[in-house]
Design an enzyme around this catalytic site. Structure first.
Site, PDB file in Angstrom:
ATOM      1  N   CYS A   2     -10.994 -16.748  20.588  1.00 42.68           N
ATOM      2  CA  CYS A   2     -10.369 -17.287  19.370  1.00 42.68           C
ATOM      3  C   CYS A   2      -9.486 -18.432  19.833  1.00 42.68           C
ATOM      4  O   CYS A   2      -9.230 -18.599  21.017  1.00 42.68           O
ATOM      5  CB  CYS A   2      -9.492 -16.249  18.698  1.00 42.68           C
ATOM      6  SG  CYS A   2     -10.392 -14.813  18.148  1.00 42.68           S
ATOM      7  N   ARG A  27     -13.882 -22.593  20.305  1.00 38.25           N
ATOM      8  CA  ARG A  27     -13.616 -21.284  20.919  1.00 38.25           C
ATOM      9  C   ARG A  27     -14.014 -20.139  19.997  1.00 38.25           C
ATOM     10  O   ARG A  27     -14.181 -19.007  20.429  1.00 38.25           O
ATOM     11  CB  ARG A  27     -12.131 -21.157  21.257  1.00 38.25           C
ATOM     12  CG  ARG A  27     -11.592 -22.183  22.211  1.00 38.25           C
ATOM     13  CD  ARG A  27     -10.107 -22.028  22.356  1.00 38.25           C
ATOM     14  NE  ARG A  27      -9.777 -20.716  22.853  1.00 38.25           N
ATOM     15  CZ  ARG A  27      -9.812 -20.378  24.157  1.00 38.25           C
ATOM     16  NH1 ARG A  27     -10.130 -21.299  25.045  1.00 38.25           N
ATOM     17  NH2 ARG A  27      -9.521 -19.176  24.566  1.00 38.25           N
ATOM     18  N   TRP A  73     -13.154 -15.705  16.370  1.00 36.36           N
ATOM     19  CA  TRP A  73     -14.475 -15.186  16.705  1.00 36.36           C
ATOM     20  C   TRP A  73     -14.292 -13.673  16.628  1.00 36.36           C
ATOM     21  O   TRP A  73     -13.585 -13.087  17.441  1.00 36.36           O
ATOM     22  CB  TRP A  73     -14.893 -15.613  18.102  1.00 36.36           C
ATOM     23  CG  TRP A  73     -16.290 -15.207  18.458  1.00 36.36           C
ATOM     24  CD1 TRP A  73     -17.439 -15.871  18.165  1.00 36.36           C
ATOM     25  CD2 TRP A  73     -16.700 -14.034  19.165  1.00 36.36           C
ATOM     26  NE1 TRP A  73     -18.529 -15.204  18.645  1.00 36.36           N
ATOM     27  CE2 TRP A  73     -18.101 -14.065  19.256  1.00 36.36           C
ATOM     28  CE3 TRP A  73     -16.016 -12.973  19.728  1.00 36.36           C
ATOM     29  CZ2 TRP A  73     -18.842 -13.078  19.888  1.00 36.36           C
ATOM     30  CZ3 TRP A  73     -16.744 -11.975  20.369  1.00 36.36           C
ATOM     31  CH2 TRP A  73     -18.136 -12.034  20.432  1.00 36.36           C
ATOM     32  N   ASN A  99      -5.172 -13.878  20.037  1.00 32.51           N
ATOM     33  CA  ASN A  99      -6.474 -14.044  20.701  1.00 32.51           C
ATOM     34  C   ASN A  99      -6.558 -12.938  21.745  1.00 32.51           C
ATOM     35  O   ASN A  99      -5.717 -12.856  22.632  1.00 32.51           O
ATOM     36  CB  ASN A  99      -6.584 -15.415  21.375  1.00 32.51           C
ATOM     37  CG  ASN A  99      -7.858 -15.512  22.217  1.00 32.51           C
ATOM     38  OD1 ASN A  99      -8.833 -14.814  21.931  1.00 32.51           O
ATOM     39  ND2 ASN A  99      -7.837 -16.320  23.246  1.00 32.51           N
ATOM     40  N   GLY A 100      -7.545 -12.074  21.606  1.00 31.88           N
ATOM     41  CA  GLY A 100      -7.691 -10.987  22.581  1.00 31.88           C
ATOM     42  C   GLY A 100      -8.136  -9.724  21.883  1.00 31.88           C
ATOM     43  O   GLY A 100      -8.727  -9.776  20.804  1.00 31.88           O
ATOM     44  N   GLU A 485     -31.824 -21.147  33.263  1.00 32.86           N
ATOM     45  CA  GLU A 485     -30.801 -21.916  32.531  1.00 32.86           C
ATOM     46  C   GLU A 485     -31.424 -22.687  31.368  1.00 32.86           C
ATOM     47  O   GLU A 485     -30.865 -22.734  30.278  1.00 32.86           O
ATOM     48  CB  GLU A 485     -30.083 -22.847  33.508  1.00 32.86           C
ATOM     49  CG  GLU A 485     -29.086 -23.800  32.889  1.00 32.86           C
ATOM     50  CD  GLU A 485     -27.965 -23.104  32.100  1.00 32.86           C
ATOM     51  OE1 GLU A 485     -27.807 -21.882  32.224  1.00 32.86           O
ATOM     52  OE2 GLU A 485     -27.280 -23.812  31.331  1.00 32.86           O
ATOM     53  N   LYS A 489     -30.322 -22.283  27.410  1.00 28.49           N
ATOM     54  CA  LYS A 489     -29.938 -23.435  26.580  1.00 28.49           C
ATOM     55  C   LYS A 489     -30.684 -23.418  25.258  1.00 28.49           C
ATOM     56  O   LYS A 489     -30.118 -23.560  24.187  1.00 28.49           O
ATOM     57  CB  LYS A 489     -30.222 -24.748  27.319  1.00 28.49           C
ATOM     58  CG  LYS A 489     -29.294 -25.058  28.450  1.00 28.49           C
ATOM     59  CD  LYS A 489     -27.918 -25.477  28.018  1.00 28.49           C
ATOM     60  CE  LYS A 489     -26.834 -24.481  27.961  1.00 28.49           C
ATOM     61  NZ  LYS A 489     -26.509 -23.505  28.905  1.00 28.49           N
ATOM     62  N   GLU A 492     -29.653 -20.371  22.934  1.00 26.28           N
ATOM     63  CA  GLU A 492     -28.305 -20.283  22.357  1.00 26.28           C
ATOM     64  C   GLU A 492     -28.023 -21.380  21.345  1.00 26.28           C
ATOM     65  O   GLU A 492     -27.103 -21.245  20.544  1.00 26.28           O
ATOM     66  CB  GLU A 492     -27.245 -20.261  23.441  1.00 26.28           C
ATOM     67  CG  GLU A 492     -27.107 -21.494  24.265  1.00 26.28           C
ATOM     68  CD  GLU A 492     -25.959 -21.358  25.269  1.00 26.28           C
ATOM     69  OE1 GLU A 492     -24.960 -20.682  24.990  1.00 26.28           O
ATOM     70  OE2 GLU A 492     -26.077 -21.943  26.346  1.00 26.28           O
ATOM     71  N   HIS A 508     -47.722 -10.704  36.550  1.00 25.67           N
ATOM     72  CA  HIS A 508     -47.282  -9.298  36.502  1.00 25.67           C
ATOM     73  C   HIS A 508     -46.878  -8.895  35.098  1.00 25.67           C
ATOM     74  O   HIS A 508     -45.942  -8.117  34.910  1.00 25.67           O
ATOM     75  CB  HIS A 508     -46.125  -9.092  37.502  1.00 25.67           C
ATOM     76  CG  HIS A 508     -46.504  -9.501  38.886  1.00 25.67           C
ATOM     77  ND1 HIS A 508     -47.288  -8.729  39.717  1.00 25.67           N
ATOM     78  CD2 HIS A 508     -46.275 -10.648  39.571  1.00 25.67           C
ATOM     79  CE1 HIS A 508     -47.495  -9.354  40.855  1.00 25.67           C
ATOM     80  NE2 HIS A 508     -46.891 -10.521  40.803  1.00 25.67           N
ATOM     81  N   LYS A 607     -17.007 -20.238  22.919  1.00 23.41           N
ATOM     82  CA  LYS A 607     -17.061 -20.951  24.202  1.00 23.41           C
ATOM     83  C   LYS A 607     -16.562 -20.096  25.357  1.00 23.41           C
ATOM     84  O   LYS A 607     -17.066 -20.177  26.453  1.00 23.41           O
ATOM     85  CB  LYS A 607     -16.186 -22.217  24.120  1.00 23.41           C
ATOM     86  CG  LYS A 607     -16.212 -23.060  25.384  1.00 23.41           C
ATOM     87  CD  LYS A 607     -17.601 -23.581  25.677  1.00 23.41           C
ATOM     88  CE  LYS A 607     -17.661 -24.343  26.979  1.00 23.41           C
ATOM     89  NZ  LYS A 607     -19.039 -24.724  27.359  1.00 23.41           N
TER      90      LYS A 607
HETATM   91  C1  AGP Z   1     -23.509 -21.038  28.482  1.00 23.12           C
HETATM   92  O1  AGP Z   1     -24.164 -22.087  27.790  1.00 23.12           O
HETATM   93  C2  AGP Z   1     -22.811 -20.092  27.563  1.00 23.12           C
HETATM   94  N1  AGP Z   1     -21.932 -20.740  26.707  1.00 23.12           N
HETATM   95  C3  AGP Z   1     -22.246 -18.886  28.276  1.00 23.12           C
HETATM   96  O2  AGP Z   1     -23.329 -18.216  28.872  1.00 23.12           O
HETATM   97  C4  AGP Z   1     -21.199 -19.147  29.390  1.00 23.12           C
HETATM   98  O3  AGP Z   1     -21.822 -19.782  30.494  1.00 23.12           O
HETATM   99  C5  AGP Z   1     -20.646 -17.791  29.843  1.00 23.12           C
HETATM  100  O4  AGP Z   1     -19.993 -17.198  28.751  1.00 23.12           O
HETATM  101  C6  AGP Z   1     -19.695 -17.898  31.027  1.00 23.12           C
HETATM  102  O5  AGP Z   1     -18.575 -18.658  30.665  1.00 23.12           O
HETATM  103  P1  AGP Z   1     -17.569 -19.155  31.818  1.00 23.12           P
HETATM  104  O6  AGP Z   1     -18.366 -20.054  32.725  1.00 23.12           O
HETATM  105  O7  AGP Z   1     -16.488 -19.857  31.086  1.00 23.12           O
HETATM  106  O8  AGP Z   1     -17.099 -17.926  32.551  1.00 23.12           O
END
Ligand code: AGP
Length: 612
Positions: A2, A27, A73, A99-100, A485, A489, A492, A508, A607
């Site tokens: 958040c 965030r 969030w 936040n938490g 990766e 991308k 998400e 496999h 984020k």
């Molecule tokens: C990556 O595109 C995502 N947003 C997510 O997987 C991110 O990499 C993950 O939450 C780790 O975040 P950090 O690198 O801030 O620890």
């Protein structure tokens, strides 16, 4: 997870809070709210984005010079108006943002209900604000003492700001396990989850440590204490952030801006840390612990998400170049599986935000067992940076887009330097090979610039496959983590299901998925396994799969079999991920745009995942 903002000073608080929430929206963005205090405590909160909150407050009484704001969030309680922050205590005197996560909120809530409290929301935050109210009432305490006493009762993570309707001259900010920055201006204070809402007003900041709070006064004074009521002081630090760094600078989205920043990001990550001609590498934190790292039994790299993909590349690089055993761990798994780790081990923790709860917990566990912790973070002063024994900042600048791009390539750059430095120390690489790789690394920004010129072609490919239901990403060796990766991308930001696999794994099982509706992205730049990857492409083509192949410039062979060819500049195999990931970032971006998705704020995501 958040975003929180607070303001007290001589300016109108509302515009500062609103703008601050917009800068923090990456965030978390399922609901937002602001409370301002001008004799009365006005709370405005709405499900949806900050822009909806802005519309909602149009024409309302928002004139005040003290206030708090929050963009959410959801953890406890669905995203709706009632569960949005700020939350009021039952008396209406206290307003709090958080936040938490308060893990023992349920038992506290039950006790407060017994004492006659009622709750409008399903949130843990509303429980906290009423706990503070109850403690203040019962023990006849000041707000500051009540906050301290209440926080000693909670279990969990928090960054909170609380204001009192009857005291427009103070606000209290406290943190444990969630980020918080306090900006110190001329007779005014700013509080936020990170520096982006603060940097345009002041570069003077302080960072609270965990389990500390600040009592901030309108007269420009403040004091800091621990939850154990011990006075603390923190040096004022200068923000390195620039306003330009947190704006879109003409790009349609932060994600595209950050993809295009990668040439500069690599250059910044390398600056002052290597010299190809003289063959040296200088990573502050590393040199401090050379002996421990070079004599380590193992290096364990722990991370989440994209950072975990960087971690996997770190394994390939360090084992290949430095011949040191490396294990890669999902932080969320490592922290609970009773792992074997001890003082002869080194943990490299990778985190863009430096606040990911699982990664923090994995570090704590490793630290408790005497392992050396080396942090690779992007956010200066973040929690992981602060609890690591040593580390390197990636210097990628603020990454606002939820989908990580430039942080990934910056992380790999640092991991490459680490692998090369250890290899040099252990003599597992020749001086000439070291200089060759460093020379190539030094020229990597130009190669990424050249790759970015493929944007238009990639956009055309995106238009063909934007309605696919599934994608496969296949790679071998250094390109396997890149395949993972690339799949992440796409998933998400476009919400298309995608999987990354080692190319040889197709036989496999997953090859059963191949038909004319399955686009398969091949990363086929590695010379070391070229013939093998060609066979994998042919296996897919034989089953009518559509092949999008990322190949080295001038590759004429795969062109004869693939449906689409993306030619990237050739480079040292160990450095190829820095180039091959770029077309995949662009492909996912363009597909998401064509599908009308919110690229910078994808659904369900945030984020920084600062809760489990
Ligand atoms: C990556 O595109 C995502 N947003 C997510 O997987 C991110 O990499 C993950 O939450 C780790 O975040 P950090 O690198 O801030 O620890």
């Amino acid at each position: 997870m958040c975003g929180i903002v607070g303001y007290i000073g001589n300016k109108q608080a509302f515009p500062i809070l609103l703008k601050g929430l917009k800068r923090l929206e990456y965030r978390g963005y399922d609901s937002a709210g602001i409370a301002v205090l001008n004799g009365n405590l006005h709370v405005y909160k709405k499900a949806g984005k900050v822009s909806e909150l802005e519309e909602f407050t149009d024409g309302k009484d928002v004139s005040a010079t003290i206030g708090i704001g929050h963009t959410r969030w959801a953890t406890h309680g669905v995203p709706n108006d009632v569960n949005a922050h700020p939350h009021l205590s039952n008396s209406g005197d206290l307003a709090l943002i958080h936040n938490g996560i308060i893990e023992n909120y349920d038992s506290i809530k039950k006790e407060l209900i017994k004492r006659g409290y009622t709750f409008k929301s399903d949130t843990d935050t509303e429980v906290l604000v009423n706990l503070i109210e109850e403690v203040r009432k019962q023990d006849k305490l000041s707000l500051e003492d009540a906050v301290r006493s209440a926080l000693n009762e909670v279990v969990g993570a928090y960054a909170i700001v609380v204001i009192d309707r009857h005291d427009p001259d103070h606000l209290i900010a406290a943190r444990k396990g969630s980020p918080m920055v306090i900006g110190i201006g001329e007779g005014e204070f700013f509080i936020a989850s990170d520096a982006s809402p603060i940097v345009e007003y002041t570069k003077n900041v302080i960072y609270l440590d965990d389990q500390e709070y600040a009592c901030i006064s309108r007269d420009g004074s403040y004091h800091i204490k621990t939850l154990g009521n011990i006075e603390k002081s923190h040096a004022i630090q200068k923000l390195e952030l620039s306003l330009e760094a947190i704006e879109k600078s003409g790009f349609d989205h932060f994600m595209l801006k950050e993809i295009y920043e990668q040439p500069k990001v690599i250059a910044d990550a390398l600056r002052g840390r290597m010299n190809a001609e003289q063959g040296w590498i200088k990573l502050g934190g590393l040199s401090e612990y050379t002996n421990r790292i070079n004599t380590a039994n193992r290096i364990i790299i722990s991370a989440c998400g994209t950072s975990w993909h960087s971690a996997l590349l770190g394994e390939y690089l360090i084992e290949d170049l430095a011949r040191v055993p490396v294990e890669v761990e999902y932080a969320s798994e490592f922290r609970y599986r009773n792992p074997i780790i001890g003082e002869k081990d080194v943990m490299i923790a990778i985190s863009q935000s430096g606040e990911t709860a699982d990664t923090l917990a994995a570090i704590e566990l490793a630290k408790d067992r005497q392992a050396l912790i080396y942090g690779i973070c992007n956010v200066i002063g973040s929690s992981i940076a602060r609890i690591s024994h040593a580390g390197s900042y990636t210097h990628a600048g603020p990454e606002i887009g939820v989908a990580s791009t430039k942080a990934f390539t910056a992380q790999i750059t640092i991991l490459t330097l680490i692998a090369l430095q250890i290899a040099k120390e252990k003599g597992t690489i020749s001086v000439s090979k070291l200089r060759e790789i460093l020379y190539e690394l030094e020229h990597m920004p130009q190669k990424i610039e050249a790759t970015l010129k493929l944007d238009k072609q990639i956009q055309e490919i995106a238009a063909i496959y934007k309605d696919a239901s599934n994608f496969l990403y296949l790679g071998r060796g250094y390109n396997f983590p890149v395949a993972l990766e690339g799949a992440l991308k796409l998933k998400e930001i476009s919400y298309i299901h995608a999987e990354g696999y080692p190319a040889a794994e197709m036989k496999h099982g997953p090859i059963a998925l191949i038909d004319e509706n399955m686009p398969v992205v091949f990363l086929a730049t590695n010379a070391s396994a070229y013939e093998k990857i060609v066979s994998n492409i042919q296996e897919v083509k034989a089953r009518k799969g559509k092949v999008i192949a990322v190949v080295n410039e001038g590759d004429t062979h795969i062109r004869t079999m693939a449906d689409h060819i993306i030619e990237v500049p050739a480079t040292e195999e160990v450095l190829s991920p820095l180039v091959t990931i770029v077309p995949l970032q662009l492909l996912s971006y363009h597909i998401a745009i064509l599908r009308g998705c919110n690229v910078d704020q994808p659904r369900n995501l945030a984020k920084s995942v600062t809760v489990e």
